[in-house]
Design a protein around this motif. Structure first.
Motif, PDB file in Angstrom:
ATOM      1  N   MET A  43       0.806  -1.222   0.000  1.00 26.20           N
ATOM      2  CA  MET A  43       0.000   0.000   0.000  1.00 26.20           C
ATOM      3  C   MET A  43       0.842   1.278   0.000  1.00 26.20           C
ATOM      4  N   ARG A  46      -2.144   3.080  -3.351  1.00 27.00           N
ATOM      5  CA  ARG A  46      -3.406   2.449  -2.961  1.00 27.00           C
ATOM      6  C   ARG A  46      -4.552   3.355  -3.392  1.00 27.00           C
ATOM      7  N   GLY A  47      -5.791   2.892  -3.142  1.00 25.69           N
ATOM      8  CA  GLY A  47      -6.960   3.669  -3.562  1.00 25.69           C
ATOM      9  C   GLY A  47      -7.333   3.232  -4.972  1.00 25.69           C
ATOM     10  N   ALA A  48      -8.621   2.987  -5.179  1.00 21.84           N
ATOM     11  CA  ALA A  48      -9.053   2.327  -6.421  1.00 21.84           C
ATOM     12  C   ALA A  48      -8.602   3.027  -7.714  1.00 21.84           C
ATOM     13  N   ARG A  89      -3.907  -7.197  -5.841  1.00 20.62           N
ATOM     14  CA  ARG A  89      -4.997  -6.911  -4.892  1.00 20.62           C
ATOM     15  C   ARG A  89      -6.317  -7.235  -5.593  1.00 20.62           C
ATOM     16  N   THR A 169     -12.091  11.502  -4.987  1.00 21.72           N
ATOM     17  CA  THR A 169     -13.513  11.296  -5.266  1.00 21.72           C
ATOM     18  C   THR A 169     -14.325  11.954  -4.144  1.00 21.72           C
ATOM     19  N   GLN A 196      -5.718   4.817   7.127  1.00 18.16           N
ATOM     20  CA  GLN A 196      -5.709   5.736   5.976  1.00 18.16           C
ATOM     21  C   GLN A 196      -6.422   7.055   6.314  1.00 18.16           C
ATOM     22  N   ASP A 237     -14.614   0.819  -4.061  1.00 12.78           N
ATOM     23  CA  ASP A 237     -13.616  -0.020  -4.737  1.00 12.78           C
ATOM     24  C   ASP A 237     -14.236  -0.876  -5.826  1.00 12.78           C
ATOM     25  N   ASN A 247     -16.312  -0.994  -0.199  1.00 13.12           N
ATOM     26  CA  ASN A 247     -15.365   0.079   0.146  1.00 13.12           C
ATOM     27  C   ASN A 247     -14.641  -0.357   1.414  1.00 13.12           C
ATOM     28  N   LYS A 248     -13.731   0.462   1.877  1.00 11.68           N
ATOM     29  CA  LYS A 248     -12.921   0.125   3.053  1.00 11.68           C
ATOM     30  C   LYS A 248     -13.779  -0.408   4.198  1.00 11.68           C
TER      31      LYS A 248
END
Ligand code: MRU
Length: 338
Positions: A43, A46-48, A89, A169, A196, A237, A247-248
């Motif tokens: 990571m 990271r992040g979609a 991932r 976003t 995060q 995601d 999502n997370k």
């Protein structure tokens, strides 16, 4: 603050090492596919939407590094790299979307020389990044219409500059609202176990002079019950065909609480986060991560007895019936369903 999460520079992939934030801000250069794979897994990136760019630039990087230039061998090697990066991932569909775009470029150039294919791949990688920059700004404009003066908004994880190319976003909505001189406050969930929210979201929001307050994840209910949250904005995601959204981990908790407390719950995500091959959220693959992230990360000593059983899913799924609207670059999709 003008920073860029990921770029192509000096024949390498240049990224901000997010594992070092907020204490150190460093760019690092990834020079081969193994380094990129490790950076995605750990990571550093990271992040979609940022993962879509990472996957795409990974194919460019491979094309620059492959020595065998006979078209057949060159292409075989590139496809092998795409398969390898697909295993980095599993949840963010954007990674696969980015790789799929590169596959199409390979297919369209299969009869061309390696040099021609290489430059077509680089143009596609740059296009993917540029499209993200534009999509984020469009989502931000659509989403900021939902923010009113005096709002207190809640978010989780990091769906900001650091999760995209350079804007965000969910956090992009806040940047646009700030640009429009709206007065609002943000509460950021710390986002256990990799923090995060604490490390990245509060960092980038404060750098951009947005009023942000950090809370532990378990404190969100208190704020909602005390009527201190007006709206919730999160990223995504992967969004299934019926609007169910991964999502997370912790996002689903917030959505359930929001329903109970009658607080609007907004998902902000580009079209590259939609997976039309998946009917409902039940089909979304959820990444399981190392036990050590819970027991050891960010503590001087382990916080649990050695060998304790640990459950560590990195994402959860929020059913579409809990989502007030999904904000995309094409506009606002209210009450998503099939
Ligand atoms: O595990 P991470 O940090 O990659 O998870 C990121 C998220 O869950 C984000 O909210 C999501 O990717 C949307 S980012 C615009």
């Amino acid at each position: 603050m003008k920073i860029r999460t990921i770029d192509w520079d000096k024949n390498s992939i240049k990224i901000i090492d997010q594992t070092k934030l907020p204490n150190e801000f460093n760019y690092i250069y990834l020079k081969d596919i193994k380094q990129l794979f490790a950076a995605i897994r750990s990571m550093k990136i990271r992040g979609a939407p940022a993962l879509a760019a990472a996957g795409a630039l990974g194919v460019v990087l491979a094309a620059y590094n492959i020595r065998r230039k006979k078209p057949g061998q060159f292409i075989k090697e590139l496809l092998r790299v795409i398969d390898y990066l697909s295993t980095s991932r599993p949840t963010a569909v954007n990674l696969f979307w980015g790789l799929e775009r590169m596959k199409k470029v390979i297919e369209a150039n299969k009869n061309n020389k390696a040099e021609v294919l290489k430059s077509a791949l680089l143009s596609e990688g740059r296009k993917i990044m540029q499209e993200d920059r534009i999509a984020c700004r469009k989502m931000a404009k659509a989403g900021s219409r939902l923010i009113k003066n005096g709002d207190r908004v809640l978010t989780i994880c990091n769906a900001g500059i650091l999760a995209t190319i350079d804007y965000g976003t969910a956090l992009g909505v806040f940047y646009q609202a700030k640009k429009e001189k709206k007065q609002f406050r943000v509460f950021a969930c710390e986002t256990r176990p990799l923090l995060q929210g604490a490390r990245l979201t509060t960092w980038e929001l404060s750098k951009n002079h947005i009023d942000v307050t950090l809370i532990c994840d378990s404190m969100a209910a208190v704020l909602m019950s005390e009527k201190k949250i007006d709206k919730i904005f999160v990223g995504a995601d992967r969004i299934a065909r019926n609007g169910d959204t991964a999502n997370k981990v912790g996002t689903y908790n917030l959505a359930v609480l929001a329903k109970w407390h009658r607080i609007p719950f907004y998902v902000v995500a580009p079209l590259s986060s939609f997976d039309n091959n998946i009917k409902t959220g039940r089909d979304i693959p959820i990444e399981q991560r190392s036990c050590r992230e819970i027991t050891h990360s960010y503590f001087k000593k382990p916080i649990a007895p050695s060998g304790v059983k640990v459950f560590n899913p990195a994402f959860d799924v929020t059913g579409h019936e809990l989502i007030t609207a999904i904000i995309t670059e094409k506009g606002i999709l209210r009450f998503p369903d099939r």
